[in-house]
Design an enzyme around this catalytic site. Structure first.
Site, PDB file in Angstrom:
ATOM      1  N   ALA A   1      33.945  20.892  21.769  1.00 41.37           N
ATOM      2  CA  ALA A   1      34.562  21.774  20.792  1.00 41.37           C
ATOM      3  C   ALA A   1      33.569  22.215  19.731  1.00 41.37           C
ATOM      4  CB  ALA A   1      35.757  21.079  20.144  1.00 41.37           C
TER       5      ALA A   1
ATOM      6  N   GLU B   1      25.797  15.055  14.816  1.00 36.27           N
ATOM      7  CA  GLU B   1      26.292  14.346  15.992  1.00 36.27           C
ATOM      8  C   GLU B   1      25.833  12.892  15.918  1.00 36.27           C
ATOM      9  OE1 GLU B   1      27.552  12.566  19.168  1.00 36.27           O
ATOM     10  OE2 GLU B   1      28.293  14.572  18.638  1.00 36.27           O
TER      11      GLU B   1
ATOM     12  N   SER C   1      26.909  18.453  24.099  1.00 38.40           N
ATOM     13  CA  SER C   1      27.523  19.232  25.192  1.00 38.40           C
ATOM     14  C   SER C   1      27.390  18.544  26.552  1.00 38.40           C
ATOM     15  CB  SER C   1      26.899  20.633  25.255  1.00 38.40           C
ATOM     16  OG  SER C   1      27.217  21.368  24.110  1.00 38.40           O
TER      17      SER C   1
ATOM     18  N   CYS D   1      33.813  13.254  31.438  1.00 43.25           N
ATOM     19  CA  CYS D   1      34.589  13.095  32.669  1.00 43.25           C
ATOM     20  C   CYS D   1      33.707  12.767  33.867  1.00 43.25           C
ATOM     21  CB  CYS D   1      35.380  14.365  32.955  1.00 43.25           C
ATOM     22  SG  CYS D   1      36.569  14.793  31.672  1.00 43.25           S
TER      23      CYS D   1
ATOM     24  N   ASN E   1      36.968  22.952  24.885  1.00 44.55           N
ATOM     25  CA  ASN E   1      36.107  24.127  24.984  1.00 44.55           C
ATOM     26  C   ASN E   1      36.842  25.401  24.566  1.00 44.55           C
ATOM     27  OD1 ASN E   1      33.258  23.696  26.198  1.00 44.55           O
ATOM     28  ND2 ASN E   1      34.551  22.290  27.367  1.00 44.55           N
TER      29      ASN E   1
ATOM     30  N   LYS F   1      57.813  16.072  51.315  1.00 43.14           N
ATOM     31  CA  LYS F   1      56.579  15.650  51.973  1.00 43.14           C
ATOM     32  C   LYS F   1      56.208  16.714  52.993  1.00 43.14           C
ATOM     33  CE  LYS F   1      57.432  10.701  51.350  1.00 43.14           C
ATOM     34  NZ  LYS F   1      56.427  10.547  50.291  1.00 43.14           N
TER      35      LYS F   1
ATOM     36  N   TRP G   1      54.671  27.665  55.621  1.00 44.84           N
ATOM     37  CA  TRP G   1      55.375  27.458  54.356  1.00 44.84           C
ATOM     38  C   TRP G   1      54.565  26.447  53.552  1.00 44.84           C
ATOM     39  CZ3 TRP G   1      59.274  29.876  51.957  1.00 44.84           C
ATOM     40  CH2 TRP G   1      60.094  30.721  52.717  1.00 44.84           C
TER      41      TRP G   1
ATOM     42  N   ARG H   1      61.951  25.730  47.307  1.00 46.43           N
ATOM     43  CA  ARG H   1      63.213  25.998  48.015  1.00 46.43           C
ATOM     44  C   ARG H   1      64.199  24.854  47.801  1.00 46.43           C
ATOM     45  NH1 ARG H   1      61.201  26.921  53.957  1.00 46.43           N
ATOM     46  NH2 ARG H   1      63.390  26.478  54.358  1.00 46.43           N
TER      47      ARG H   1
END
Length: 458
Positions: free
Chosen positions: A13, A36, A42, A46, A310, A366, A439, A447
Site C-alpha cells: 500500500a 520502513e 514491495s 504470500c 495495492n 459435485k 455444463w 441451476r
C-alpha cells in the site's frame, strides 16, 4: 518549497501510494520520504510458504521493486530499518528511530501523511517469551529467520503449526516439503474457517493426505523449552513434541500508532477512511491497517490481502497526486492451494449471511473440472449461497483439483454486480472438453440454487 509526503510502511500500500503520487507530481513539486522498519520494500508475503517449501527461490524473487529502484527511478527517499514511533498531527511531524544504530530520534515534517504499516501477527501471551524456534510469518525477515533455523544443526525434525487458516495450512505443506514431520493444531472444528465447515472437511481430507497430523478442537495453552529452545507445544489435550513452531493465528491491523495520534479506528481495529482512502485533512491510510466495507453485508471488515492493499494504495496515491479515485469495498474473494487441492471463496459464508440478516438457501454440487471422459478429469465441489426471496447471490465456495480456484472469479464478478442465481445459469462461459464439462460446475450449482429459491418461495 515542495510539499512533503511522508509514508509509514514500505510494502504494497505504501509504495503503491508513493509511486502513484510521484507519477502525478514532479520531483520539484513533491518530496517523498518513506519509513520502513524492515529490510525490504514491495515484496510478496504470500510467497513465503513457497520459498520455504522450495517451489520458488527467495527472498530476491519475492521482491517486486527494490529500494534502489524507488530511489533512483522515482526519487523516493526510502529509509529502511526506520520505525515511526509517534505522529504529531498538530505540528505535522513524525518521530522515527533508526533500528540499526539506536541513534537519536529523527523528527520529520510532513504536509501529507500516508499511513500504511500493514498488519501485525496475532501472538498470544504464551508465545511472547522469545523462545528460540518459535516463528511468526509476516515479513521476508521472518522467512529468512525460519530458513536459517531449518538449516541449522541439529536439523529440526518435528514441526507444530498453530492455526489452520491460509498461512497455517500453506506453511504446514511447506514444512512437509522441507522434510519435517508436521502437526497442524486448530481450535475450530475444521481447518480454514474462511470456508463453511462442510467445505473445510474437504480441506482436512487433503491435508491428512500429505501425512500431516491434523488436530482440531484443540487449544494451545503454552510452550515447553529445553536449553532455551522449543521442545514441545502444550495443549488442552496433551503435549506435542516440536523442534520448530509456526504461528498461523491470523493478523490484526497495525493501528496503535494511528490510535495514539487520535486518528479514528473502527470496530475491526482498522483505521477508518472515506472512499478516497482519506482519514483526515492531509492524512491518508491504506492496506492491511485499515478497515473497509463488505459490499454484501454493508458491515466494516478487515480483509488483509495484497490485492486490496495495492488497489487502496493506488487510490490514495492518485488522490495525493491531485487526481480523483475511490475504493468501493470488497466481496471477500480469496484463493489458496493445499497440495493439489484448490480452495476459493467469495462473498458471505453461511454464518456471515445470517449475521447480516439475510435468509438464504444453499446449493452444493459435485462435478468435474473437465469433461468426464477427458484425461485428468477430477472432482470439484461448488457451494452457492443465495438470498431466499430474490435469489441474489450472496456467496460461493469451490474446492477441487485443477481449474477449481480461479472459477471463483466468475462468481465474484457476478456478486459484484448483484446477479441472481437464475441469471447466473445463463452466463456464457467457455466450453471445451480439456477445460470444462458442457455444463460448467458453476452453472450446475446455479441451476440447483435457482430451484432452491423457487421452492423456498412456494
Amino acid at each position: 518549497m515542495a510539499r512533503r509526503l511522508v509514508v509509514i510502511g514500505g510494502n504494497a500500500a505504501g509504495m503503491s501510494a508513493a509511486s502513484q503520487a510521484r507519477r502525478r507530481r514532479g520531483r520539484d513539486d513533491l518530496e517523498i520520504v518513506v519509513f520502513e522498519r524492515g529490510n525490504f520494500t514491495s515484496y510478496s508475503s504470500c510467497g513465503i510458504p513457497y520459498w520455504v517449501g522450495g517451489l520458488v527461490e527467495g527472498p530476491d524473487k519475492l521482491i517486486a521493486r527494490a529500494p534502489a529502484t524507488f530511489r533512483d527511478e522515482y526519487a523516493i527517499d526510502v529509509r529502511l530499518r526506520h520505525e515511526v514511533v509517534a505522529i504529531d498531527l498538530e505540528s505535522r511531524h513524525v518521530v522515527a528511530r533508526n533500528l540499526e544504530n539506536g541513534g537519536e530520534p529523527v523528527h520529520v515534517r510532513f504536509d501529507d501523511l500516508m499511513y500504511a504499516p500493514g498488519a501485525e501477527p496475532v501472538r498470544p501471551d504464551w508465545a511472547d517469551g522469545g523462545l528460540a524456534g518459535v516463528f511468526g510469518m509476516q515479513t521476508l525477515d521472518d522467512g529468512a529467520a525460519l530458513m536459517d533455523w531449518l538449516g541449522a544443526e541439529p536439523a529440526p525434525e518435528h514441526a507444530v503449526v498453530v492455526g489452520a487458516g491460509y498461512i497455517g495450512v500453506e506453511m504446514a505443506e511447506a514444512l512437509v516439503r522441507h522434510g519435517l514431520r508436521v502437526t497442524l493444531v486448530e481450535r475450530g472444528a475444521e481447518p480454514m474457517s474462511s470456508v463453511d465447515p462442510d467445505m473445510g472437511a474437504l480441506v482436512r481430507e487433503a491435508i491428512c493426505g500429505m501425512n500431516i497430523e491434523v488436530r482440531t478442537g484443540v487449544t494451545v495453552t503454552g510452550l515447553k523449552e529445553s536449553d532455551g529452545r522449543i521442545s514441545a507445544v502444550v495443549t488442552d489435550s496433551g503435549e506435542l513434541p516440536a523442534d520448530v513452531v509456526l504461528l498461523g493465528l491470523g493478523v490484526r491491523p497495525n493501528s496503535q500508532l494511528a490510535r495514539d495520534a487520535g486518528l479514528p479506528v473502527g470496530r475491526t481495529g482498522g483505521v477508518v477512511t472515506d472512499l478516497r482512502m482519506r482519514v483526515a485533512d492531509g492524512i491518508w491510510a491504506a492496506g492491511d491497517c485499515v478497515e473497509t466495507v463488505h459490499r454484501l453485508s454493508g458491515h466494516p471488515v478487515h480483509v488483509p490481502l495484497g490485492t486490496h492493499a495495492n488497489k487502496q494504495g493506488r487510490v490514495a496515491g492518485i488522490n495525493l497526486g491531485g487526481g480523483y479515485a475511490t475504493f468501493p469495498g470488497v466481496v471477500g474473494t480469496a484463493v489458496t492451494k493445499v497440495c493439489d487441492l484448490e480452495v476459493g471463496r467469495t462473498g458471505l459464508l453461511e454464518r456471515e449471511a445470517s449475521a447480516a440478516g439475510y435468509e438464504f438457501v444453499t446449493a452444493v454440487v459435485k462435478s468435474t473440472n473437465r469433461a468426464g471422459y477427458f484425461p485428468g478429469a477430477a472432482q470439484m465441489t461448488v457451494k452457492l449461497i443465495a438470498e431466499r426471496r430474490t435469489g441474489r447471490l450472496l456467496g460461493a465456495q469451490i474446492v477441487g483439483r485443477s481449474e477449481a480456484a480461479k472459477r471463483i472469479d466468475v462468481v465474484a464478478a457476478a456478486l459484484w454486480h448483484e446477479t441472481t442465481v437464475e441469471e447466473l445459469t445463463a452466463f456464457d462461459l467457455g466450453y471445451a472438453p480439456p477445460y470444462a464439462p458442457v455444463w460448467d460446475p458453476v452453472l450446475v450449482a446455479a441451476r440447483k440454487a435457482a430451484v432452491a429459491v423457487e421452492r423456498a418461495g412456494q
